[in-house]
Design an enzyme around this catalytic site. Structure first.
Site, PDB file in Angstrom:
ATOM      1  N   ASP A   4     -32.709 -18.849  20.091  1.00 15.34           N
ATOM      2  CA  ASP A   4     -33.737 -19.567  19.345  1.00 15.34           C
ATOM      3  C   ASP A   4     -34.911 -19.841  20.290  1.00 15.34           C
ATOM      4  O   ASP A   4     -34.769 -20.550  21.288  1.00 15.34           O
ATOM      5  CB  ASP A   4     -33.165 -20.883  18.809  1.00 15.34           C
ATOM      6  CG  ASP A   4     -34.057 -21.541  17.769  1.00 15.34           C
ATOM      7  OD1 ASP A   4     -35.152 -21.003  17.498  1.00 15.34           O
ATOM      8  OD2 ASP A   4     -33.654 -22.590  17.236  1.00 15.34           O
ATOM      9  N   ASP A  64     -38.448 -16.221  15.115  1.00 14.95           N
ATOM     10  CA  ASP A  64     -38.128 -16.910  16.371  1.00 14.95           C
ATOM     11  C   ASP A  64     -36.641 -17.124  16.634  1.00 14.95           C
ATOM     12  O   ASP A  64     -36.282 -17.839  17.578  1.00 14.95           O
ATOM     13  CB  ASP A  64     -38.848 -18.261  16.434  1.00 14.95           C
ATOM     14  CG  ASP A  64     -38.493 -19.174  15.266  1.00 14.95           C
ATOM     15  OD1 ASP A  64     -37.785 -18.720  14.349  1.00 14.95           O
ATOM     16  OD2 ASP A  64     -38.929 -20.334  15.273  1.00 14.95           O
ATOM     17  N   GLU A  65     -35.754 -16.518  15.856  1.00 16.93           N
ATOM     18  CA  GLU A  65     -34.340 -16.676  16.141  1.00 16.93           C
ATOM     19  C   GLU A  65     -33.551 -15.483  15.621  1.00 16.93           C
ATOM     20  O   GLU A  65     -33.958 -14.800  14.679  1.00 16.93           O
ATOM     21  CB  GLU A  65     -33.783 -17.981  15.554  1.00 16.93           C
ATOM     22  CG  GLU A  65     -33.913 -18.089  14.051  1.00 16.93           C
ATOM     23  CD  GLU A  65     -33.275 -19.364  13.517  1.00 16.93           C
ATOM     24  OE1 GLU A  65     -32.199 -19.759  14.017  1.00 16.93           O
ATOM     25  OE2 GLU A  65     -33.843 -19.955  12.582  1.00 16.93           O
TER      26      GLU A  65
END
Length: 370
Positions: free
Chosen positions: A25, A119-120
């Protein structure tokens, strides 16, 4: 009604899962990209959002979070909490480009990469491509490569399944790494508040509290049949999560089919009283959609009547929604297509986006960033 399983049996269920999963993350991703690319912003409270009464926060730097600023918060509220914050309009083309670079680093180590958003991502490193001796070594290497090559930080969680890995990645944020070993999972989960489990929102948490359940460990005192009776199909999921069980594999290249959010009212309300909830849910869905590399074309409104009948209305406009306000406007227009008696009351409302298109193949996507 209650049946506590021996703790040894609970641990055995997790030990049987031999996969090695990493959840990575990126830390305050959008805000961190802005701080990286503009040195004057480093150390400053940065809020990625358009200014205005109808705007929501897309991301906040950790400096801004100290003042209570959070993603999905109305921008005007963020400005009140942190008057000296630097507001930056989001640049999603740039964020997507950085996200691709992060994914290239992931793919050096495994082909089993399942992006959740820009983003993850989940990575299955049960067998890794670089010959590193453990999942922890892989996670450390990935974080260091992100730091060295992209000048950004990421947090990582390592566990035997996706559910536990995602909890672990949040445990030592920002710029942290945490491992939940299979034989430690039950002890780790037991004291956690029930809202740490995916799918447990305010309403479910309240219903669990009514049963005397406030921690994950307390869920395990209920048989699966009792939980299913109380929570339907999700009761089985609760039974499994409380035991650290999650058999879902990492699925690379699985495209997002839809993004949605729904909530149940404290008490049944009339259709015209749903405005505030529709706007709140639309903000959540819009913020989640901004993390997607593809663009949604169809807006969906879901309603559940007091009698538990489910209604859905959908619309695919000529141009995809370009803002949260567009999404709200379409959702409210869909509400007007619900033709029931004026006195009909509703217990739940939901907002969704579907029919995702690749930006590279959908010329309408380019219009949003002219």
């Amino acid at each position: 009604m209650r049946a506590a399983l021996p703790i040894e049996a609970e641990q055995t269920a997790i030990l049987m899962d031999t996969r090695k999963i990493i959840h990575v993350d990126m830390d305050a991703f959008y805000a961190s990209v802005e701080q990286r690319d503009t040195p004057q912003l480093r150390g400053q409270p940065v809020v990625v959002a358009w200014r205005g009464k109808r705007s929501v926060v897309c991301a906040a730097s950790y400096e801004a979070r100290k003042f209570g600023v959070r993603s999905a918060m109305p921008a005007v509220q963020a400005e009140r909490l942190c008057p000296h914050a630097v507001f930056i309009p989001p640049d999603f083309l740039r964020y997507r480009a950085v996200s691709r670079s992060v994914r290239e680093i992931f793919l050096r180590h495994t082909d089993l990469v399942e992006p959740l958003s820009l983003d993850e991502a989940y990575l299955d490193v049960t067998k890794n491509k670089t010959g590193l001796p453990s999942a922890t070594h892989v996670a450390r290497t990935i974080r260091e490569q992100i730091r060295q090559e992209l000048q950004l930080t990421a947090s990582a969680g390592i566990a035997a399944n996706k559910f536990l890995a995602k909890i672990a990645s949040d445990w030592r944020k920002p710029d942290g790494l945490f491992v939940i070993k299979p034989d430690e999972a039950i002890d780790f989960l037991t004291p956690l508040a029930v809202n740490r489990l995916p799918g447990v929102g305010k309403v479910t948490a309240r219903r669990l509290a009514d049963l005397g359940v406030r921690t994950v460990g307390e869920i395990r005192s209920f048989e699966s049949g009792v939980l299913q009776q109380q929570f339907g199909r999700y009761g089985i999921r609760l039974f499994e999560l409380a035991r650290g069980i999650d058999d879902n594999p990492v699925e690379p290249n699985r495209p997002t089919q839809s993004i949605s959010a729904e909530d149940t009212f404290e008490s049944d309300i009339l259709l015209e009283e749903t405005d505030a909830m529709i706007r709140s849910l639309a903000e959540k869905v819009w913020l989640a959609s901004l993390k997607e590399p593809r663009t949604a074309r169809t807006v969906v409104l879901k309603l559940k009547t007091a009698e538990f009948s489910i209604l859905t209305r959908s619309h695919t406009p000529a141009w995809p929604p370009a803002s949260c306000e567009d999404l709200v406007s379409i959702a409210l227009a869909l509400r007007e297509k619900v033709l029931l008696s004026p006195g009909q009351k509703f217990r739940l409302v939901g907002i969704g986006l579907s029919n995702f298109r690749d930006a590279m193949t959908d010329p309408m996507e380019n219009r949003l960033f002219d």
